[in-house]
Design an enzyme around this catalytic site. Sequence first.
Site, short mmCIF file in Angstrom:
data_model
loop_
_atom_site.label_atom_id
_atom_site.label_comp_id
_atom_site.label_asym_id
_atom_site.label_seq_id
_atom_site.Cartn_x
_atom_site.Cartn_y
_atom_site.Cartn_z
N ASP A 29 47.95 41.94 50.02
CA ASP A 29 47.08 41.97 48.84
C ASP A 29 47.36 40.70 48.03
OD1 ASP A 29 45.71 44.43 46.88
OD2 ASP A 29 46.42 42.58 45.95
N ASP A 126 40.36 41.09 48.57
CA ASP A 126 41.68 40.43 48.55
C ASP A 126 42.74 41.21 49.30
OD1 ASP A 126 42.50 42.45 46.76
OD2 ASP A 126 43.74 41.05 45.64
N GLU A 127 42.31 42.11 50.20
CA GLU A 127 43.34 42.87 50.94
C GLU A 127 42.94 43.18 52.37
OE1 GLU A 127 43.98 46.98 49.68
OE2 GLU A 127 42.29 46.78 48.34
P1 TTP Z 1 43.45 43.93 42.84
O1 TTP Z 1 44.13 43.50 44.10
O2 TTP Z 1 43.53 45.36 42.44
O3 TTP Z 1 44.01 43.10 41.61
P2 TTP Z 1 44.48 41.59 41.54
O4 TTP Z 1 44.46 40.92 42.86
O5 TTP Z 1 43.71 40.90 40.47
O6 TTP Z 1 45.96 41.71 41.01
P3 TTP Z 1 47.25 42.23 41.82
O7 TTP Z 1 46.81 42.59 43.19
O8 TTP Z 1 48.20 41.05 41.79
O9 TTP Z 1 47.76 43.37 41.04
O10 TTP Z 1 41.93 43.56 42.92
C1 TTP Z 1 41.47 42.37 43.58
C2 TTP Z 1 40.33 41.77 42.79
O11 TTP Z 1 39.28 42.72 42.67
C3 TTP Z 1 40.70 41.39 41.37
O12 TTP Z 1 41.24 40.07 41.29
C4 TTP Z 1 39.40 41.52 40.64
C5 TTP Z 1 38.66 42.59 41.40
N1 TTP Z 1 38.70 43.86 40.65
C6 TTP Z 1 37.63 44.17 39.81
O13 TTP Z 1 36.65 43.41 39.73
N2 TTP Z 1 37.70 45.32 39.09
C7 TTP Z 1 38.75 46.18 39.14
O14 TTP Z 1 38.78 47.23 38.44
C8 TTP Z 1 39.85 45.85 40.02
C9 TTP Z 1 41.06 46.77 40.11
C10 TTP Z 1 39.78 44.69 40.74
MG MG Z 2 45.30 41.84 44.52
#
Ligand code: TTP
Ligand code: MG
Length: 373
Positions: A29, A126-127
């Site tokens: 992720d 992103d995962e």
């Molecule tokens: P995440 O992987 O949940 O968050 P992140 O990568 O920003 O932070 P981290 O993993 O380090 O905790 O989500 C990936 C992307 O998806 C995030 O950058 C933005 C988008 N996203 C949204 O648009 N709305 C949301 O509610 C969430 C959780 C994520």
């Molecule tokens: Mg993330």
Amino acid sequence: MKDIEIPGTGNGGLTSESACRGRRILHIDMDAFFAAVEEKKHPGLRGKPVVIGGAGDPSRRGVVSTANYEARKFGVHSGMPLRTACKLCPQAVYLPVDYPAYAAVSRRFKNVLLYVTSAMEDVGIDEAFLDITDLPEDDQTVAARIKKDIYKAIGLTCSIGIASNKLLAKIASDMQKPDGLTIITERDIRDKLWPMPVRKLYGIGPKTEEQLHVLGIKTIGELAATQLEVLVQRFGFSHGHYLYDAARGIDETPLVIHREPKSISRETTFQRDEKNWQVIAGTIARLSRQIISDMVVKGYTARTVTLKIRFDDFHTVTRACSLEKATDSDEIIRKTAFSCLRRIELKRRIRLVGVRASNLEHAESRLPGEVRT
Ligand code: TTP
Ligand code: MG
């Protein structure tokens, strides 16, 4: 914490069949993904709190998509109204969501993963999950290689979790963010998984969490100590069983692996065997157009074009031509198919023609603004 004996193990640890079969599942992720891409685009942002959401104007309605780790220190998080974020952290830089930019970087990062193994499940922008069971290197080496290659390709950090199944690998990747690596083994179930709040388990949303709280179950360990009958009675057969297994770190869900197509092709058999060069050329042009349209929809470019001709005696010949650079240009693909046609002696009537584009590359693996060469 109560001692829980898991049937068939006698040690209170994880011994589902999935664990025994010894899969190695890696979950990756990206860290603060949207914000990290923006920081890459605008290096001046580095070190400052950055919030991405809506139109990037905190005085207007909209929610936070993500915030970088500097902004998170002020309590800003995904899903929060932008206005609230602005109250908590007025000094942050607020930016609009630039989805095409994030999608382009996402493709690059997935391409890096596909070099490691084609056994990849793409679960979001992103995962991803990778099945690394058959790789010769140990978990740490695989994770270090992935982190290094991703950083080299897109200059961003990620967090990785490795365990015997998807459920645990996903929990693990979240345990030491950012730039983390967490490996959960069977022995860690008790020490690492069970103290966590139930909400950390995939499939437990606010409603289930609330119902579990009513039953006095707050941690995963407390869930694991709850009898199956109680969970089935409360949550139904399927969800009850799921919760019972999940609390023990048991998950046999397979990866849903998307296989990259090796080629995109179209062919057609004439109603009557054909010898008219113009009809044949027109058919090749039409097939090329259809291939291009497929390629564009699926986001590929191709480096090799192959023409297949089957004569009325079923004798079949193919000619291939490779380009210097991958393309999704209708004109180039068509001309290349014609140059293949010129290398075939059309001495008989033709029964079938086919065009194939292969050596496919991801069209959007370029960063926005990057020139296609
Ligand atoms: P995440 O992987 O949940 O968050 P992140 O990568 O920003 O932070 P981290 O993993 O380090 O905790 O989500 C990936 C992307 O998806 C995030 O950058 C933005 C988008 N996203 C949204 O648009 N709305 C949301 O509610 C969430 C959780 C994520
Ligand atoms: Mg993330």
